[in-house]
Design a protein around this motif. Structure first.
Motif, PDB file in Angstrom:
ATOM      1  N   UNK A   1       2.381  15.195 -14.618  1.00 11.31           N
ATOM      2  CA  UNK A   1       1.894  16.579 -14.649  1.00 11.31           C
ATOM      3  C   UNK A   1       2.999  17.579 -14.900  1.00 11.31           C
ATOM      4  N   UNK A   2       4.159  17.379 -14.252  1.00  8.39           N
ATOM      5  CA  UNK A   2       5.276  18.297 -14.429  1.00  8.39           C
ATOM      6  C   UNK A   2       5.867  18.251 -15.823  1.00  8.39           C
TER       7      UNK A   2
ATOM      8  N   UNK B   1      -4.800  16.593 -14.103  1.00  8.16           N
ATOM      9  CA  UNK B   1      -6.035  15.803 -14.024  1.00  8.16           C
ATOM     10  C   UNK B   1      -5.906  14.479 -14.769  1.00  8.16           C
ATOM     11  N   UNK B   2      -5.273  14.485 -15.916  1.00  6.00           N
ATOM     12  CA  UNK B   2      -5.050  13.240 -16.653  1.00  6.00           C
ATOM     13  C   UNK B   2      -4.127  12.329 -15.847  1.00  6.00           C
ATOM     14  N   UNK B   3      -3.095  12.899 -15.247  1.00  5.67           N
ATOM     15  CA  UNK B   3      -2.163  12.110 -14.438  1.00  5.67           C
ATOM     16  C   UNK B   3      -2.863  11.518 -13.219  1.00  5.67           C
ATOM     17  N   UNK B   4      -3.716  12.285 -12.574  1.00  2.00           N
ATOM     18  CA  UNK B   4      -4.451  11.785 -11.406  1.00  2.00           C
ATOM     19  C   UNK B   4      -5.350  10.629 -11.814  1.00  2.00           C
ATOM     20  N   UNK B   5      -6.061  10.783 -12.923  1.00  3.92           N
ATOM     21  CA  UNK B   5      -6.951   9.713 -13.381  1.00  3.92           C
ATOM     22  C   UNK B   5      -6.160   8.447 -13.708  1.00  3.92           C
ATOM     23  N   UNK B   6      -5.062   8.589 -14.431  1.00  4.53           N
ATOM     24  CA  UNK B   6      -4.247   7.440 -14.804  1.00  4.53           C
ATOM     25  C   UNK B   6      -3.656   6.764 -13.567  1.00  4.53           C
ATOM     26  N   UNK B   7      -3.130   7.540 -12.658  1.00  3.97           N
ATOM     27  CA  UNK B   7      -2.471   6.969 -11.494  1.00  3.97           C
ATOM     28  C   UNK B   7      -3.477   6.381 -10.503  1.00  3.97           C
TER      29      UNK B   7
ATOM     30  N   UNK C   1       0.836  -1.202   0.000  1.00  3.41           N
ATOM     31  CA  UNK C   1       0.000   0.000   0.000  1.00  3.41           C
ATOM     32  C   UNK C   1       0.874   1.257   0.000  1.00  3.41           C
ATOM     33  N   UNK C   2       1.929   1.262   0.802  1.00  2.00           N
ATOM     34  CA  UNK C   2       2.831   2.414   0.851  1.00  2.00           C
ATOM     35  C   UNK C   2       3.581   2.626  -0.452  1.00  2.00           C
ATOM     36  N   UNK C   3       4.071   1.544  -1.037  1.00  4.38           N
ATOM     37  CA  UNK C   3       4.809   1.700  -2.295  1.00  4.38           C
ATOM     38  C   UNK C   3       3.870   2.105  -3.430  1.00  4.38           C
TER      39      UNK C   3
ATOM     40  N   UNK D   1       4.294   5.516  -5.572  1.00  2.23           N
ATOM     41  CA  UNK D   1       4.348   5.528  -7.038  1.00  2.23           C
ATOM     42  C   UNK D   1       3.233   6.408  -7.600  1.00  2.23           C
ATOM     43  N   UNK D   2       2.059   6.387  -6.969  1.00  2.00           N
ATOM     44  CA  UNK D   2       0.944   7.218  -7.435  1.00  2.00           C
ATOM     45  C   UNK D   2       1.284   8.704  -7.313  1.00  2.00           C
ATOM     46  N   UNK D   3       1.825   9.107  -6.180  1.00  2.46           N
ATOM     47  CA  UNK D   3       2.173  10.517  -5.976  1.00  2.46           C
ATOM     48  C   UNK D   3       3.293  10.942  -6.921  1.00  2.46           C
ATOM     49  N   UNK D   4       4.322  10.116  -7.031  1.00  9.88           N
ATOM     50  CA  UNK D   4       5.427  10.440  -7.940  1.00  9.88           C
ATOM     51  C   UNK D   4       4.958  10.458  -9.395  1.00  9.88           C
ATOM     52  N   UNK D   5       4.085   9.522  -9.757  1.00  7.42           N
ATOM     53  CA  UNK D   5       3.564   9.484 -11.119  1.00  7.42           C
ATOM     54  C   UNK D   5       2.777  10.729 -11.471  1.00  7.42           C
TER      55      UNK D   5
END
Length: 191
Positions: free
Chosen positions: A112-113, A161-167, A97-99, A103-107
């Motif tokens: 986005x960046x 927003x696209x990155x959030x949806x994908x991740x 869950x942590x990893x 990965x979700x936050x970094x992705x």
């Protein structure tokens, strides 16, 4: 849909109950009598218990729906199954869950960046503007008069927003696969 509604109802009930207990605890805090002190202790204990149950349900809620889909159980049975699987493999559960969260936050940050940086580079590059001008008529005049920062900011919003949806899809898939593997191990251990 009934399971989704029931899950939302259960989460909402615990949230309302915890809020009511915290409110009653604050209201009785000024009472210095023995009854007031007992009331504060009882309300505080009830508020802590309902907050604990709400947080546990929130922690396992995603996997409860996965368990409902995989095993065809009710919401409460699925919640019990998920808690059992998480309790039988706590280290693996927390690590995955942590990893997956990391990965979700970094992705989201990277996608986005990079998307924002790429759009800014495209908008500022005169070579690219000239190439676009040969392909599309009158695009260079629009790019020269438009606000590069405003367009970049809009592109950043879209990219994030696209990155959030994908991740989120990645996270839920990883989380569900982890649950499938751990529930399989738990069932093998039970045999």
């Amino acid at each position: 849909l009934g399971t989704l509604a029931f899950g939302g109802f259960v989460m909402g009930c615990f949230k309302v109950l915890a809020t009511m207990m915290a409110f009653l605890s604050r209201q009785t805090k000024d009472d210095t009598s023995l009854q007031g002190a007992v009331g504060v202790v009882i309300c505080s204990c009830c508020a802590c218990c309902t907050l604990f149950i709400e947080r546990v349900l929130k922690m396992v809620n995603d996997l409860v729906y996965a368990d409902v889909a995989l095993q065809g159980t009710s919401y409460l049975e699925a919640a019990e199954n998920v808690v059992h699987v998480a309790a039988s493999n706590p280290v693996t559960y927390v690590l995955i869950k942590g990893s997956a969260t990391t990965v979700r936050v970094l992705g989201v940050a990277v996608i986005g960046g990079v998307g924002t940086l790429l759009s800014y580079h495209i908008l500022c590059s005169t070579d690219l503007q000239l190439k676009l001008g040969t392909i599309f008529q009158d695009t260079t005049s629009v790019l020269k008069t438009s606000s590069i920062l405003g367009t970049t900011f809009t592109a950043a919003i879209v990219c994030f927003y696209v990155a959030i949806a994908f991740m989120m899809v990645f996270y839920q898939t990883t989380y569900t696969l982890m649950y499938c593997m751990l529930s399989g191990e738990t069932k093998r251990d039970a045999w």
